[in-house]
Design a protein around this motif. Structure first.
Motif, PDB file in Angstrom:
ATOM      1  N   SER A 199       0.808  -1.222   0.000  1.00  0.00           N
ATOM      2  CA  SER A 199       0.000   0.000   0.000  1.00  0.00           C
ATOM      3  C   SER A 199       0.840   1.270   0.000  1.00  0.00           C
ATOM      4  N   CYS A 229      -4.599  -8.488  -4.153  1.00  0.00           N
ATOM      5  CA  CYS A 229      -4.906  -7.902  -2.852  1.00  0.00           C
ATOM      6  C   CYS A 229      -3.831  -6.895  -2.484  1.00  0.00           C
ATOM      7  N   THR A 230      -4.235  -5.795  -1.855  1.00  0.00           N
ATOM      8  CA  THR A 230      -3.296  -4.783  -1.379  1.00  0.00           C
ATOM      9  C   THR A 230      -3.185  -4.885   0.134  1.00  0.00           C
ATOM     10  N   VAL A 231      -1.959  -4.882   0.633  1.00  0.00           N
ATOM     11  CA  VAL A 231      -1.747  -4.998   2.078  1.00  0.00           C
ATOM     12  C   VAL A 231      -0.864  -3.862   2.573  1.00  0.00           C
ATOM     13  N   ASP A 232      -1.006  -3.576   3.845  1.00  0.00           N
ATOM     14  CA  ASP A 232      -0.139  -2.612   4.523  1.00  0.00           C
ATOM     15  C   ASP A 232       0.880  -3.416   5.326  1.00  0.00           C
ATOM     16  N   ASP A 235       0.669  -3.460   8.976  1.00  0.00           N
ATOM     17  CA  ASP A 235      -0.575  -3.962   9.579  1.00  0.00           C
ATOM     18  C   ASP A 235      -0.735  -5.449   9.273  1.00  0.00           C
ATOM     19  N   GLU A 237      -2.843  -7.528  10.168  1.00  0.00           N
ATOM     20  CA  GLU A 237      -4.228  -7.931   9.916  1.00  0.00           C
ATOM     21  C   GLU A 237      -4.593  -7.806   8.445  1.00  0.00           C
ATOM     22  N   SER A 238      -3.964  -6.841   7.742  1.00  0.00           N
ATOM     23  CA  SER A 238      -4.256  -6.703   6.315  1.00  0.00           C
ATOM     24  C   SER A 238      -3.706  -7.896   5.542  1.00  0.00           C
ATOM     25  N   THR A 240      -3.462 -10.954   6.860  1.00  0.00           N
ATOM     26  CA  THR A 240      -4.405 -12.039   7.186  1.00  0.00           C
ATOM     27  C   THR A 240      -5.665 -11.932   6.339  1.00  0.00           C
ATOM     28  N   ALA A 241      -6.142 -10.699   6.138  1.00  0.00           N
ATOM     29  CA  ALA A 241      -7.332 -10.494   5.311  1.00  0.00           C
ATOM     30  C   ALA A 241      -7.067 -10.914   3.867  1.00  0.00           C
ATOM     31  N   ALA A 242      -5.880 -10.622   3.357  1.00  0.00           N
ATOM     32  CA  ALA A 242      -5.521 -11.039   2.004  1.00  0.00           C
ATOM     33  C   ALA A 242      -5.477 -12.557   1.909  1.00  0.00           C
TER      34      ALA A 242
END
Length: 339
Positions: A199, A229-232, A235, A237-238, A240-242
């Motif tokens: 990100s 998917c874009t992640v930080d 973070d 958690e981003s 994990t969300a991906a």
């Protein structure tokens, strides 16, 4: 109650006594001339390497040695006026958190420039704080090295101002990195791929080039376009969300990441779920950073060879010579457990 401060012997303390240590005075040509027993003009001729002056080698050596011993430092503004340029090479970065590869490249460039008498100044550029034109007036560098975080409009503004510009990111085949990731995964039998973008704004130019290469290779191979998917990276958690998105995507069995840092975070998120990279989901990164060398399959960038090419281009521009194109192989896939 006001108490007048006194010095060590009861007298009033002067402003000079309470001011603390004085800053060292700059060593001048006159200081060197007195120490050598020669004229100021002779010192000036030697230190400025003025042509056409007959000065014995012994006197020249004496002046240079004395200047070093006294700690003489050339006055930069005067030197810039005399030579018509500064000894500063300005490297523009988007932030002060360069990755493993960029850091190694800047170090190599710094050493090579120092050997030529130049100083590498690394500046975190933000157009909202000052324009390229304002920055140029403050620094007046001999060369500007663009490390890849600037937008296209920022680079165009820079090229209208600077006389010598080296775009480092243009010397790295980022699209080919994405194609190599796709090739490696598909040769292992994977037909539906994922891709992880960072990100950070400073990485967008490079990241989108790598993604484009992977997308083009998927199209050429006749397989579906990757799930992106874009992640930080700051973070978890981003990440994990991906991972949730990838696991829920039908037929998806492998993921390419922008770099090894993100790849390792994805592998860690899998382990937290009781999953194993390379068995439940293949993962391939980019860079071959030290922490990736135990497990992570990656596309390695030969930073030594790339650095040599960048240094050669920088020195050529400083000499007003057109940099020569190179055709080195900078990339290779290193296969490990994760893919």
């Amino acid at each position: 109650m006001f108490v007048r401060p006194h010095g060590p012997e009861g007298g009033a303390m002067t402003a000079e006594a309470g001011a603390g240590p004085r800053r060292p005075r700059r060593v001048t040509h006159a200081d060197i001339a007195r120490a050598c027993g020669v004229s100021r003009a002779t010192v000036s001729y030697v230190l400025n390497d003025v042509p056409g002056r007959v000065i014995s080698e012994a006197t020249r050596e004496l002046v240079l040695r004395t200047a070093r011993e006294l700690g003489h430092v050339p006055y930069a503004p005067a030197r810039m006026l005399r030579l018509g340029r500064s000894d500063v090479v300005l490297a523009l970065v988007r932030d002060f958190s360069p990755g493993y590869i960029s850091n190694a490249l800047l170090r190599k460039l710094d050493v090579a420039l120092a050997e030529r008498g130049f100083v590498l100044l690394i500046h975190r550029y933000d157009e909202s704080l000052r324009s390229v034109q304002e920055l140029w007036q403050l620094v007046s560098p001999s060369l500007v090295v663009v490390m890849g975080g600037l937008t296209i409009s920022e680079q165009e503004g820079l090229e209208l101002t600077a006389t010598r510009v080296l775009r480092v990111h243009g010397t790295m085949p980022n699209a080919r990195i994405g194609r190599m990731q796709a090739d490696h995964l598909t040769t292992k039998g994977h037909r539906v791929l994922g891709y992880v973008l960072p990100s950070e704004p400073s990485l967008q130019l490079i990241a989108t080039e790598r993604l484009r290469g992977l997308q083009e290779e998927c199209a050429q191979l006749g397989i579906p376009q990757p799930v992106v998917c874009t992640v930080d990276p700051a973070d978890p958690e981003s990440v994990t969300a991906a991972l949730d998105v990838f696991l829920a995507s039908e037929g998806l069995t492998a993921v390419a990441t922008h770099n090894d840092d993100i790849g390792l975070m994805l592998v860690s998120a899998m382990r937290a779920r009781g999953l194993e990279a390379g068995r439940d989901l293949a993962v391939i990164g980019v860079d071959n950073i030290p922490s990736a060398r135990l497990d992570l399959t990656t596309v390695e960038i030969d930073v030594d060879l790339w650095g040599d090419d960048v240094v050669a281009s920088a020195l050529a521009l400083l000499d007003d010579v057109e940099p020569q194109p190179t055709s080195h192989e900078l990339l290779r896939v290193i296969e490990r457990h994760t893919a």
